[in-house]
Each structure stands twice: as structure tokens, then as C-alpha cells.
Design an enzyme around this catalytic site. Structure first.
Site, PDB file in Angstrom:
ATOM      1  N   ASP A  47       0.839  -1.189   0.000  1.00 23.54           N
ATOM      2  CA  ASP A  47       0.000   0.000   0.000  1.00 23.54           C
ATOM      3  C   ASP A  47       0.882   1.251   0.000  1.00 23.54           C
ATOM      4  O   ASP A  47       2.007   1.223   0.525  1.00 23.54           O
ATOM      5  CB  ASP A  47      -0.895   0.026   1.239  1.00 23.54           C
ATOM      6  CG  ASP A  47      -1.953  -1.066   1.226  1.00 23.54           C
ATOM      7  OD1 ASP A  47      -2.309  -1.519   0.124  1.00 23.54           O
ATOM      8  OD2 ASP A  47      -2.415  -1.452   2.320  1.00 23.54           O
ATOM      9  N   TYR A  75       5.314  -9.213   8.431  1.00 23.76           N
ATOM     10  CA  TYR A  75       4.923  -7.813   8.592  1.00 23.76           C
ATOM     11  C   TYR A  75       4.985  -7.412  10.063  1.00 23.76           C
ATOM     12  O   TYR A  75       4.663  -8.201  10.954  1.00 23.76           O
ATOM     13  CB  TYR A  75       3.490  -7.594   8.099  1.00 23.76           C
ATOM     14  CG  TYR A  75       3.277  -7.913   6.639  1.00 23.76           C
ATOM     15  CD1 TYR A  75       3.454  -6.944   5.653  1.00 23.76           C
ATOM     16  CD2 TYR A  75       2.897  -9.202   6.234  1.00 23.76           C
ATOM     17  CE1 TYR A  75       3.254  -7.241   4.317  1.00 23.76           C
ATOM     18  CE2 TYR A  75       2.703  -9.504   4.897  1.00 23.76           C
ATOM     19  CZ  TYR A  75       2.883  -8.516   3.942  1.00 23.76           C
ATOM     20  OH  TYR A  75       2.696  -8.815   2.612  1.00 23.76           O
ATOM     21  N   ASP A  89      -7.331   1.502   7.210  1.00 26.87           N
ATOM     22  CA  ASP A  89      -6.054   2.056   7.657  1.00 26.87           C
ATOM     23  C   ASP A  89      -6.245   3.523   8.025  1.00 26.87           C
ATOM     24  O   ASP A  89      -7.354   4.070   7.947  1.00 26.87           O
ATOM     25  CB  ASP A  89      -4.956   1.874   6.605  1.00 26.87           C
ATOM     26  CG  ASP A  89      -5.214   2.623   5.305  1.00 26.87           C
ATOM     27  OD1 ASP A  89      -6.123   3.476   5.271  1.00 26.87           O
ATOM     28  OD2 ASP A  89      -4.498   2.357   4.320  1.00 26.87           O
ATOM     29  N   ARG A 181      -4.481  -5.062   6.584  1.00 26.82           N
ATOM     30  CA  ARG A 181      -5.595  -4.177   6.945  1.00 26.82           C
ATOM     31  C   ARG A 181      -6.834  -4.977   7.338  1.00 26.82           C
ATOM     32  O   ARG A 181      -7.578  -4.593   8.241  1.00 26.82           O
ATOM     33  CB  ARG A 181      -5.908  -3.231   5.782  1.00 26.82           C
ATOM     34  CG  ARG A 181      -4.866  -2.137   5.575  1.00 26.82           C
ATOM     35  CD  ARG A 181      -5.232  -1.253   4.411  1.00 26.82           C
ATOM     36  NE  ARG A 181      -5.113  -1.934   3.124  1.00 26.82           N
ATOM     37  CZ  ARG A 181      -5.935  -1.768   2.096  1.00 26.82           C
ATOM     38  NH1 ARG A 181      -6.999  -0.973   2.203  1.00 26.82           N
ATOM     39  NH2 ARG A 181      -5.736  -2.390   0.953  1.00 26.82           N
TER      40      ARG A 181
END
Length: 302
Positions: A47, A75, A89, A181
Site C-alpha cells: 500500500d 509484517y 487504515d 488491513r
């Protein structure tokens, strides 16, 4: 007649430590210009707000992109508790809020439902296609977006820090196609407090690590036009580390590069197993091992 893209025929991998604020495509385009490369692509979109590993492939290395895209990834991200946004987000509009703040123990207990083989509905603002159109385009136009759940393998999901009453840090290792997300959104819902991603960083992707291999975009552009720039490239073969390597005899090189089956020397390979063949340390082809021969599906001209 289509115009041929100009540029250098270079092959290899570059691991960019992506900055926030740029799309993955923006980064690839800037890197390709810096290298004056004829062909470039990336293995796994991040993103715009996210940072971390964006593995860029050049030339023949683009043929190995699927193996990095399909690999496990890790992550590190923070979840803002108490609010759900339309993008899942911090970039989005707050849609719902909650005053509830779960304890660390409650969060840890809830994380168990997100480990293993799970079903995940991608965010409405995502690149998933609906009838040929990206979901985020429909969402931005104000259309109602309904996406189907998809399977995701989550190897590990742990709480690593409580940064504030409404901000927690998590680390996740997962397979292909995971949306962090969506994890934040669904975790917030399961806890009853709502939540969204506040910050996201991809720590590693397949064989590539942000700390060990990562290069900043600024550094790449500083070195543009200098011999030192090419020193940043990693070998094409780094994209094949999850496959078993077989050795290619001299007499098999030409046949494999022409797309024909040829004998290779493999150790502990099962019939039909996908592997790659090397000659003098360089990749020749990827294919299936069948009775002592490699049947190529991808060939490399290095």
C-alpha cells in the site's frame, strides 16, 4: 507495429526499502529509470502508506517473480483500537468508534482465531477485481463493494508491544494474498473495540530482508548513471531459493534454453517436482523433474 522499449538488458533483483507515500508502481518506475532498464517488475504490492521490502526484478529475473510472490512474508504493524475506517487504515474516513479498550491478555487470546488456515475478506479499498474493475475504483466512486472471502495461511500472529492504551504492535508471518488491513479490521471487530492499521512495514518477503538487503530509493537515484549502481543488484538466482537446484551438464544447456527436455543431475527430487537447473552457477531453466530430465516451463538467457 508496437514500439520496442529502449533501455539496458540487465537482469537481477533489487530490494527497495520502500518509503511511505509512494505506490509500488511509482517505485518500480523510478528505479527502472535510474537503471535505464528495459524491463522491470515487482513481487508483491505494498500500500502507498506502507514501508519495507519491495523486491524489484529486472530483465530475466522477472521470470522468477511468481516464486517470490508465492513465498512467505513477514509484517510488523500497529493497530489503532477504537475506530474503524472505510479503508481499514489511517488514510481513510472514520466510520465507527468505540470506547472499549481490551487488555493485552484479551488481545493475545483473540489472536488465536487468526492463525492457521483462515478465511479473509479483502478490504473494499483493494486491488481485487470485480467484473474486471479494481475494487478501490468502485469504492472511491461511492459504489457498494462486496468481496468474497479468500483463504489465507497465517503462520504466526503475535502481540509484540502495547504502545498506548489505543495502540498495539503486532507481527505476522503469512502466505500469499494476505491483507494486513483486513487482519486489523477483523481483530478489532472480534474484540468489540474496532480497529484499523496505523502503520505497516513488510520486514521480509521470501528470501529478501529489509535490514540485510534493503536499499533506499534515494540511494538508487543518487547512484544513477554510475558504475556503482549495478553493484546493488542481487543475482536472479536469489528468487529461486525455495526451489531445489539441479545441475545442468554442458550438453543440456542448449536444449533447455530452447525449451526442450534435457537430462539434469538432481538430488532427492520427486517425479513431477518443480526445480531449477544451473550451469556454472547461473540459472538455465525452471521446470518439472521427470525421470532424470527437466521439462522446462521457464528458460533464462543470461
Amino acid at each position: 507495429m508496437a514500439r520496442r522499449r529502449k533501455g539496458r538488458d540487465i537482469s537481477g533483483w533489487l530490494v527497495i526499502d520502500k518509503p511511505a507515500g509512494l505506490t509500488s508502481t511509482d517505485v518500480v518506475n523510478r528505479v527502472r529509470r535510474a537503471f535505464d532498464a528495459k524491463k522491470a517488475g515487482h513481487a508483491g504490492t505494498l500500500d502507498p502508506a506502507a514501508t519495507g521490502v519491495l523486491a524489484v526484478a529486472f530483465g530475466e529475473a522477472t521470470k522468477t517473480v511468481p516464486y517470490v510472490t508465492d513465498a512467505m512474508k513477514a509484517y510488523r504493524f500497529t493497530v489503532r483500537l477504537g475506530a474503524e475506517t472505510n479503508t481499514d487504515d489511517a488514510e481513510g474516513e472514520v466510520m465507527k468508534t468505540s470506547e472499549l479498550r481490551p487488555t493485552d491478555e484479551e488481545i493475545k487470546e483473540a489472536l488465536g482465531a487468526f492463525v492457521g488456515e483462515i478465511e479473509q475478506v479483502p478490504p473494499a479499498f483493494s486491488a481485487v477485481k470485480i467484473d474486471g474493475q479494481r475494487a478501490y475504483k468502485r469504492a472511491r466512486a461511492g459504489d457498494e463493494v462486496t468481496l468474497q472471502a479468500r483463504p489465507l495461511w497465517v503462520e504466526e500472529l503475535v502481540l509484540t508491544d502495547r504502545l498506548a492504551p489505543d495502540l498495539v504492535e503486532l507481527e505476522m508471518t503469512c502466505g500469499k494474498g494476505g491483507y494486513v488491513r483486513a487482519i486489523a479490521r477483523d481483530l478489532g471487530r472480534s474484540l468489540g473495540c474496532l480497529g484499523h492499521v496505523d502503520h505497516l512495514r513488510r520486514v521480509w518477503s521470501g528470501p529478501f530482508d529489509a535490514e540485510e538487503d534493503g536499499v533506499t530509493l534515494e540511494r538508487v537515484e543518487e547512484l544513477a548513471g554510475t558504475p556503482e549502481l549495478d553493484d546493488l543488484l542481487l543475482p536472479l538466482e536469489d528468487g529461486l531459493v525455495d526451489l531445489t537446484e539441479a545441475r545442468c551438464p554442458d550438453e543440456s544447456v542448449g536444449r533447455l534454453r530452447n525449451g526442450n527436455p534435457a537430462p539434469v543431475i538432481g538430488a532427492e527430487l520427486d517425479y513431477g517436482e518443480e526445480c531449477w537447473a544451473s550451469h556454472q552457477g547461473r540459472a538455465v531453466a525452471v521446470g518439472r523433474w521427470k525421470g532424470g530430465e527437466l521439462h522446462p516451463s521457464r528458460v533464462f538467457h543470461l
